[in-house]
Write a protein that holds these residues in place. Structure first.
Motif, mmCIF file in Angstrom:
data_model
loop_
_atom_site.group_PDB
_atom_site.id
_atom_site.type_symbol
_atom_site.label_atom_id
_atom_site.label_comp_id
_atom_site.label_asym_id
_atom_site.label_seq_id
_atom_site.Cartn_x
_atom_site.Cartn_y
_atom_site.Cartn_z
ATOM 1 N N TYR A 113 3.010 29.302 37.455
ATOM 2 C CA TYR A 113 1.739 29.290 36.733
ATOM 3 C C TYR A 113 2.000 29.917 35.379
ATOM 4 N N GLN A 114 1.603 29.240 34.335
ATOM 5 C CA GLN A 114 1.826 29.779 32.987
ATOM 6 C C GLN A 114 0.872 30.949 32.747
ATOM 7 N N VAL A 136 -1.379 33.685 30.841
ATOM 8 C CA VAL A 136 -2.084 33.787 29.555
ATOM 9 C C VAL A 136 -2.779 35.137 29.476
ATOM 10 N N GLY A 137 -3.141 35.521 28.247
ATOM 11 C CA GLY A 137 -3.922 36.746 28.035
ATOM 12 C C GLY A 137 -3.252 37.946 28.687
ATOM 13 N N PRO A 138 -4.043 38.802 29.347
ATOM 14 C CA PRO A 138 -3.487 40.038 29.911
ATOM 15 C C PRO A 138 -2.542 39.790 31.085
ATOM 16 N N ASN A 139 -2.472 38.547 31.582
ATOM 17 C CA ASN A 139 -1.508 38.286 32.648
ATOM 18 C C ASN A 139 -0.067 38.360 32.143
ATOM 19 N N ARG A 195 0.737 42.044 32.403
ATOM 20 C CA ARG A 195 0.765 42.318 33.863
ATOM 21 C C ARG A 195 2.094 41.859 34.465
ATOM 22 N N SER A 207 -10.207 40.719 25.788
ATOM 23 C CA SER A 207 -8.753 40.529 25.750
ATOM 24 C C SER A 207 -8.060 41.277 26.884
ATOM 25 N N ALA A 208 -8.724 42.308 27.426
ATOM 26 C CA ALA A 208 -8.127 43.066 28.529
ATOM 27 C C ALA A 208 -8.541 42.527 29.898
ATOM 28 N N LEU A 209 -9.319 41.471 29.906
ATOM 29 C CA LEU A 209 -9.905 40.976 31.160
ATOM 30 C C LEU A 209 -9.050 39.834 31.728
ATOM 31 N N PRO A 210 -8.394 40.049 32.884
ATOM 32 C CA PRO A 210 -7.613 38.954 33.469
ATOM 33 C C PRO A 210 -8.550 37.832 33.923
ATOM 34 N N SER A 211 -8.076 36.617 33.835
ATOM 35 C CA SER A 211 -8.860 35.469 34.280
ATOM 36 C C SER A 211 -8.156 34.794 35.451
ATOM 37 N N PRO A 212 -8.903 34.084 36.330
ATOM 38 C CA PRO A 212 -10.358 33.951 36.341
ATOM 39 C C PRO A 212 -11.036 35.223 36.841
ATOM 40 N N ARG A 244 -9.620 30.938 31.219
ATOM 41 C CA ARG A 244 -8.831 30.657 30.013
ATOM 42 C C ARG A 244 -8.141 29.296 30.130
ATOM 43 N N VAL A 245 -7.867 28.705 28.980
ATOM 44 C CA VAL A 245 -7.056 27.493 28.933
ATOM 45 C C VAL A 245 -5.629 27.878 29.336
ATOM 46 N N VAL A 246 -5.063 27.171 30.330
ATOM 47 C CA VAL A 246 -3.681 27.460 30.734
ATOM 48 C C VAL A 246 -2.719 26.326 30.415
ATOM 49 N N ASP A 283 -7.899 27.901 34.011
ATOM 50 C CA ASP A 283 -7.495 28.643 35.216
ATOM 51 C C ASP A 283 -8.688 28.951 36.127
ATOM 52 N N ALA A 284 -9.486 27.931 36.389
ATOM 53 C CA ALA A 284 -10.624 28.076 37.305
ATOM 54 C C ALA A 284 -10.499 26.968 38.342
ATOM 55 N N GLY A 329 -4.600 29.768 26.191
ATOM 56 C CA GLY A 329 -5.016 31.166 26.111
ATOM 57 C C GLY A 329 -6.465 31.338 25.680
ATOM 58 N N ARG A 335 -17.000 41.590 37.582
ATOM 59 C CA ARG A 335 -16.849 42.447 36.410
ATOM 60 C C ARG A 335 -18.215 42.603 35.771
#
Lengths: 367, 367
Positions: A89-90, A92-95, A98, B11-16, B266-268, B279-280, B325, B346
């Motif tokens: 899985y690509q 993104v963001g804070p992942n 992590r 920006s600090a919030l992991p998705s989904p 987010r767009v992955v 990523d949903a 992202g 959240r």
């Protein structure tokens, strides 16, 4: 239904409950290994079960490498002692941070990740090199499924060669999931797999002619891994077959995996003649893919009418044979998202006793 | 999308991730109370959120009585201080002794339960009286939905009168859920609700003429509770409206509840021109009811193509405006099973900061 699925001490078992049969998981694992020919080729996708204890069954069979889809699944694998983990899985963001942190925390684990985007590759490079580490990145190839990845064309060659130049990254090869190759006819499926692999061969050739290296190619899910196993020098990543479900059982008659997980339910109402309502709603059995969500495996003649969150209503010709409280066993159409609906699964031993519960640990997105 | 939904520190919030907006839940709660006219008439169904903190918001507004569907939800309500709990689900098998035990453990709580079956009523009677306790049982009436309950006919009169004679049981009245009364047109819905209530009035008359008592009638979900609120002497049990979702928002334009929970994603990947993958997947947003599973609320022009477990693929005309992202906010079609897919939500405060996480406690079937 084969009587070996029936739970002897069911009266103490609250419903709905997801049952697993370790003996049958062992049999499926042995079959997957026989198809792969060598445990070194096999990367079971653990999104199917998200469970440490089932990972342990797969490891006992000699499997060393595992594939997963989420940060939590990757962490669960590292936590239970797996040393080679592919996050398919690509991030993104804070992942991304992590993932850096996870790799630092489990320094003894080889993590691999996929990417299909230049900017994400650059971010991985920057963050891993800044942390003084590095990660193996597989280029994600879209074989025509249209979900993720880049087409295996000249741009893919360029992107792959770029990966090889980035600090903090090792270009580890190619990843390709062909979920659209789900033909019922084994010959048609083989032919689609052959075409997919030929495109990867061509891509690999072009990369190598320009000095790039492709250490490995990880390909296919449950439907096509037997094809790729025959076709050549690739690694394989089936998932569902270890538990098996109704979708795969009816669709792939060439793959004799046996159901190893069933949903245990009870009749909770009989609102009218010819109608039976069961305590298996969409919060206990997956509703993806659309349409039929599972079959009543223990009894004949159940036609699903509609489902709510905690209820499933069936038309049953001779409904007088059932009373409220009666037990049923349901084979889910899609076992992977069904597992994620349960906090734990109930373990049924070979003698038919419910003996244990295993947490579905990585259904939580943060462990 | 109203900018008040946007998370400032995303920006600090992991998705989904599932977001909740307490201010908006408070507004919806105030509106539900205004419709009910009196908090004593309102039994919010907490299957929608399964969350102690949202129960607390509802209690702060003056609500005392709560409805739920599972043993775990009932236990969660008792644990967080609710004193009147309706388990709107007929217990079977070991859930009967579990209910007895729950009532003993929380002796300060008034538990009510529903039943529609003579044998289950007898079991409740036997097990509660043996334990030296008693429970209020509401007869579950099927208003034509065909899911659970008995038709409001002569047999229902007999069964209700029998309840009144059983030890360990108090015949507490009637429960009726009319999920099939989901007409878009408010007049048509009102007319269906009027018909349903007339049948209950008739049933109550017949019970009372034979000396039975019907202390309360609890009726309707989000779609019809405003109808019953107008029609007369009934209690109400809406659920979804406290969070609101896309299904109800587009369907019931007469009910101006506002969305109070969104899925952050987010767009992955961008596997092709005109295509955006997010990523949903179906492990993060409910796929029941069938068809459209939600809408991209923050952006226009997203047409869903297909969804897998961790991916959702959309067709987007001008996909070049997105990069991997990028953040999106999705309004789920059905918020209740979506909540159950998340270990926690959240919390976004009125200034738009993500400030806290609340566990979705009762998604676990055993606390």
């Amino acid at each position: 239904m084969d009587p070996s699925y029936r739970v002897r001490n069911s009266s103490a078992l609250p419903s709905p409950a997801l049952l697993v049969y370790p003996e049958k998981i062992r049999n499926n694992t042995a079959l997957a290994l026989a198809i792969a020919g060598n445990p070194e080729r096999l990367w079971p996708h653990i999104k199917t079960h998200k469970t440490q204890e089932i990972t342990a069954i797969q490891r006992e069979a000699g499997i060393r490498k595992f594939k997963c889809a989420t940060m939590a699944e990757a962490e669960m694998l590292a936590r239970c002692g797996v040393k080679v983990v592919l996050l398919a899985y690509q991030p993104v963001g804070p992942n991304i941070p992590r993932l850096v942190e996870l790799c630092q925390r489990y320094a003894e684990v080889s993590f691999l990740v996929i990417a299909d985007d230049r900017r994400i590759a650059a971010e991985l490079s920057e963050q891993f090199s800044r942390a003084g580490g590095r990660i193996e990145v597989l280029l994600d190839i879209d074989p025509g499924m249209g979900r993720t990845g880049v087409a295996p064309d000249e741009k893919a060659v360029e992107l792959y060669l770029e990966l090889g130049k980035l600090k903090g990254i090792v270009a580890g090869g190619l990843h390709c999931f062909d979920g659209h190759n789900n033909q019922e006819d084994p010959e048609a499926r083989m032919s689609a797999a052959r075409e997919c692999l030929a495109a990867l061969d061509l891509l690999q050739d072009r990369v190598q002619r320009r000095g790039g290296k492709v250490p490995r190619r990880i390909l296919g899910g449950t439907s096509t891994f037997p094809c790729y196993a025959k076709l050549g020098n690739v690694e394989l990543s089936p998932g569902t077959c270890f538990l098996q479900d109704w979708h795969n059982l009816k669709r792939y008659q060439d793959l004799p995996f046996q159901p190893a997980a069933l949903l245990f339910a009870r009749v909770v109402s009989k609102p009218a003649s010819g109608r039976v309502t069961v305590d298996a709603g969409c919060k206990a059995i997956a509703s993806d893919p659309p349409a039929e969500r599972g079959i009543v495996y223990s009894d004949e003649g159940f036609k699903p009418l509609f489902q709510s969150e905690e209820h499933w209503v069936f038309e049953v010709q001779d409904s007088q044979r059932f009373k409220v409280g009666d037990e049923l066993y349901i084979l889910p159409t899609h076992i992977c998202p069904t597992f994620a609906l349960h906090q734990s699964v109930r373990v049924v031993d070979a003698s038919g006793d419910w003996v244990d519960s295993w947490p579905v640990l990585a259904r939580d997105r943060e462990l």
